[in-house]
Design a protein around this motif. Sequence first.
Motif, mmCIF file in Angstrom:
data_model
loop_
_atom_site.group_PDB
_atom_site.id
_atom_site.type_symbol
_atom_site.label_atom_id
_atom_site.label_comp_id
_atom_site.label_asym_id
_atom_site.label_seq_id
_atom_site.Cartn_x
_atom_site.Cartn_y
_atom_site.Cartn_z
ATOM 1 N N ARG A 1 0.834 -1.191 0.000
ATOM 2 C CA ARG A 1 0.000 0.000 0.000
ATOM 3 C C ARG A 1 0.874 1.248 0.000
ATOM 4 N NH1 ARG A 1 -4.003 -0.856 4.969
ATOM 5 N NH2 ARG A 1 -2.711 0.943 5.524
ATOM 6 N N ALA A 2 0.366 2.295 -0.643
ATOM 7 C CA ALA A 2 1.131 3.538 -0.748
ATOM 8 C C ALA A 2 1.372 4.182 0.610
ATOM 9 C CB ALA A 2 0.414 4.515 -1.671
ATOM 10 N N ASP A 3 0.511 3.928 1.596
ATOM 11 C CA ASP A 3 0.680 4.554 2.908
ATOM 12 C C ASP A 3 1.545 3.726 3.854
ATOM 13 O OD1 ASP A 3 -1.065 2.492 3.339
ATOM 14 O OD2 ASP A 3 -2.652 3.699 4.244
ATOM 15 N N ASP A 4 2.109 2.636 3.368
ATOM 16 C CA ASP A 4 3.038 1.821 4.156
ATOM 17 C C ASP A 4 4.416 2.483 4.100
ATOM 18 O OD1 ASP A 4 4.678 -0.092 5.290
ATOM 19 O OD2 ASP A 4 3.755 -1.769 4.226
ATOM 20 N N ASP A 5 5.006 2.782 5.235
ATOM 21 C CA ASP A 5 6.294 3.478 5.245
ATOM 22 C C ASP A 5 7.461 2.579 5.647
ATOM 23 O OD1 ASP A 5 5.721 3.137 7.899
ATOM 24 O OD2 ASP A 5 5.830 5.274 8.446
ATOM 25 N N ARG A 6 7.266 1.265 5.588
ATOM 26 C CA ARG A 6 8.375 0.363 5.898
ATOM 27 C C ARG A 6 9.518 0.561 4.914
ATOM 28 N NH1 ARG A 6 5.800 -5.422 5.842
ATOM 29 N NH2 ARG A 6 4.626 -4.408 4.173
ATOM 30 N N ARG A 7 10.750 0.334 5.398
ATOM 31 C CA ARG A 7 11.930 0.512 4.561
ATOM 32 C C ARG A 7 12.465 -0.849 4.121
ATOM 33 N NH1 ARG A 7 15.547 4.829 7.744
ATOM 34 N NH2 ARG A 7 16.408 5.253 5.663
ATOM 35 N N HIS A 8 13.123 -0.859 2.961
ATOM 36 C CA HIS A 8 13.531 -2.101 2.314
ATOM 37 C C HIS A 8 14.992 -2.031 1.887
ATOM 38 C CE1 HIS A 8 9.283 -3.522 1.811
ATOM 39 N NE2 HIS A 8 9.072 -2.221 1.886
ATOM 40 N N ALA A 9 15.614 -3.205 1.784
ATOM 41 C CA ALA A 9 17.012 -3.274 1.372
ATOM 42 C C ALA A 9 17.204 -2.916 -0.093
ATOM 43 C CB ALA A 9 17.568 -4.674 1.649
ATOM 44 N N LEU A 10 16.133 -3.006 -0.869
ATOM 45 C CA LEU A 10 16.191 -2.694 -2.297
ATOM 46 C C LEU A 10 14.878 -2.034 -2.691
ATOM 47 C CD1 LEU A 10 17.433 -3.045 -5.211
ATOM 48 C CD2 LEU A 10 16.261 -5.262 -5.269
ATOM 49 N N VAL A 11 14.963 -0.959 -3.462
ATOM 50 C CA VAL A 11 13.757 -0.329 -4.003
ATOM 51 C C VAL A 11 13.919 -0.233 -5.517
ATOM 52 C CG1 VAL A 11 12.223 1.661 -4.006
ATOM 53 C CG2 VAL A 11 13.403 1.011 -1.891
ATOM 54 N N LEU A 12 13.016 -0.882 -6.237
ATOM 55 C CA LEU A 12 12.982 -0.866 -7.702
ATOM 56 C C LEU A 12 11.974 0.178 -8.161
ATOM 57 C CD1 LEU A 12 12.735 -4.731 -8.260
ATOM 58 C CD2 LEU A 12 14.808 -3.348 -8.447
ATOM 59 N N VAL A 13 12.279 0.843 -9.281
ATOM 60 C CA VAL A 13 11.409 1.900 -9.780
ATOM 61 C C VAL A 13 11.285 1.802 -11.294
ATOM 62 C CG1 VAL A 13 11.008 4.381 -9.945
ATOM 63 C CG2 VAL A 13 12.184 3.460 -7.940
ATOM 64 N N LEU A 14 10.066 1.726 -11.793
ATOM 65 C CA LEU A 14 9.778 1.991 -13.202
ATOM 66 C C LEU A 14 9.236 3.421 -13.260
ATOM 67 C CD1 LEU A 14 8.181 -1.316 -14.556
ATOM 68 C CD2 LEU A 14 10.376 -0.316 -15.202
ATOM 69 N N ALA A 15 10.114 4.350 -13.589
ATOM 70 C CA ALA A 15 9.764 5.766 -13.472
ATOM 71 C C ALA A 15 8.805 6.192 -14.581
ATOM 72 C CB ALA A 15 11.033 6.619 -13.530
ATOM 73 N N PRO A 16 7.850 7.074 -14.265
ATOM 74 C CA PRO A 16 6.906 7.579 -15.266
ATOM 75 C C PRO A 16 7.544 8.640 -16.151
ATOM 76 C CG PRO A 16 6.495 8.626 -13.163
ATOM 77 C CD PRO A 16 7.577 7.621 -12.925
ATOM 78 N N ARG A 17 6.839 9.025 -17.227
ATOM 79 C CA ARG A 17 7.357 10.025 -18.153
ATOM 80 C C ARG A 17 7.379 11.422 -17.542
ATOM 81 N NH1 ARG A 17 3.588 7.646 -21.673
ATOM 82 N NH2 ARG A 17 4.521 6.259 -23.216
ATOM 83 N N GLN A 18 6.335 11.767 -16.792
ATOM 84 C CA GLN A 18 6.203 13.129 -16.283
ATOM 85 C C GLN A 18 7.316 13.400 -15.259
ATOM 86 O OE1 GLN A 18 5.423 15.307 -13.785
ATOM 87 N NE2 GLN A 18 4.817 16.949 -15.179
ATOM 88 N N ARG A 19 8.125 14.436 -15.514
ATOM 89 C CA ARG A 19 9.363 14.586 -14.760
ATOM 90 C C ARG A 19 9.144 14.935 -13.302
ATOM 91 N NH1 ARG A 19 14.898 17.681 -16.810
ATOM 92 N NH2 ARG A 19 16.311 16.495 -15.438
ATOM 93 N N ASP A 20 8.213 15.832 -12.996
ATOM 94 C CA ASP A 20 7.951 16.147 -11.591
ATOM 95 C C ASP A 20 7.504 14.909 -10.838
ATOM 96 O OD1 ASP A 20 8.641 18.800 -11.805
ATOM 97 O OD2 ASP A 20 6.594 19.516 -12.083
ATOM 98 N N GLU A 21 6.651 14.128 -11.468
ATOM 99 C CA GLU A 21 6.177 12.896 -10.847
ATOM 100 C C GLU A 21 7.325 11.917 -10.647
ATOM 101 O OE1 GLU A 21 2.906 9.355 -11.769
ATOM 102 O OE2 GLU A 21 3.400 10.823 -13.313
ATOM 103 N N ALA A 22 8.205 11.791 -11.670
ATOM 104 C CA ALA A 22 9.342 10.881 -11.564
ATOM 105 C C ALA A 22 10.309 11.330 -10.472
ATOM 106 C CB ALA A 22 10.055 10.796 -12.909
ATOM 107 N N ARG A 23 10.569 12.627 -10.391
ATOM 108 C CA ARG A 23 11.467 13.128 -9.352
ATOM 109 C C ARG A 23 10.913 12.848 -7.956
ATOM 110 N NH1 ARG A 23 13.362 19.046 -11.813
ATOM 111 N NH2 ARG A 23 15.282 18.272 -12.826
ATOM 112 N N ALA A 24 9.619 13.054 -7.784
ATOM 113 C CA ALA A 24 9.004 12.756 -6.494
ATOM 114 C C ALA A 24 9.099 11.266 -6.178
ATOM 115 C CB ALA A 24 7.548 13.203 -6.495
#
Length: 353
Positions: free
Chosen positions: A71-94
Amino acid sequence: MRADDGDVALETLFLPFIDGSLPWPAEGGALFLRARDGWPLHQRAWPGLVCEQSFRPEADALERSGATLGRADDDRRHALVLVLAPRQRDEARALFARAIARCAPGGRVVACIPNNEGAKSGESDLAHLAGPVSSLSKHKCRVFWTAPLDGPVNADLAGEWAQADAPRAIVDGRFVSRPGVFAWDRIDPASRLLAEHLPAHLAGAAADLGAGYGYLSTELLTRCAGIVSLDLYEAEARALDLSHINLAAFESRVALSFHWHDVTRGIEGAYDVIVCNPPFHAQGRTDRPDIGRRFIAVAAQALKPGGRLWLVANRHLPYEAELDARFGQVKTVAQQGGFKVVEAVRSNDRISR
């Protein structure tokens, strides 16, 4: 886009773990932001992987494949975070700022972007937040990753970028929106054209299919005092969250219901009115008129006999055959600026799915 249909970004994202450039964490788990399903996700076991996806069709596909959804509201931390970044740059930076915040001390962030969607800019952006990155290129995509992290290298920039995707007022304060959702910083001209032609006498139970941040719903309720209930269906949870805010002024007058839902899978209900500006892309750039045709079929099934669909679409999209097959009366109300507004009335015969 599914991997077996050529989701090369998903394939490239996992390349460093397949070729031995990076180890998969033995403990501490892994988080996959904007995850998508496909064969690279199943080519071997990825212990501890949690997938997060706000777009309902992709979330449904992940769930069907047996992936663990977070869930997006889960704030647990992980040893690895994978990202498929979106096209919109502000959104990707966030998203990069959030990935670093979700990364446990000593963990890494690994991201992938197609070359034609800003791979070099994305790599540079992550380096500004996290320090030097390593990268590989394949399949016209770039996968890049941080060194082991203990928070962002530039904490001030991380804070600034984390807010880049925050909801904000648009259109002189009439609506709240955020980067990355459809027509996020303006009123979509097709939706505006449809709103301008909605007759004031529409009444009863209504639905908005593909509601976005709630513009059409707001216009429908503003123009049509006889609407007594409104169901908003939207596949992107980030947009649906905004519609709650934008429709708040109508809560005392109309029964509102918000559904995080893929309309192409059908809806339940018996509506007098449906408004719709159906999407004609999935998450790529290729035209997908089949999505719009499916929205029309679903609307026909969900309307009461005599119920009305008010639809806007690009003039070139081939929806007429589906409309004629599903509705007793079909009328083009307006054509302007490359768009067409159509009113379709359901006949008394029950429409099958």
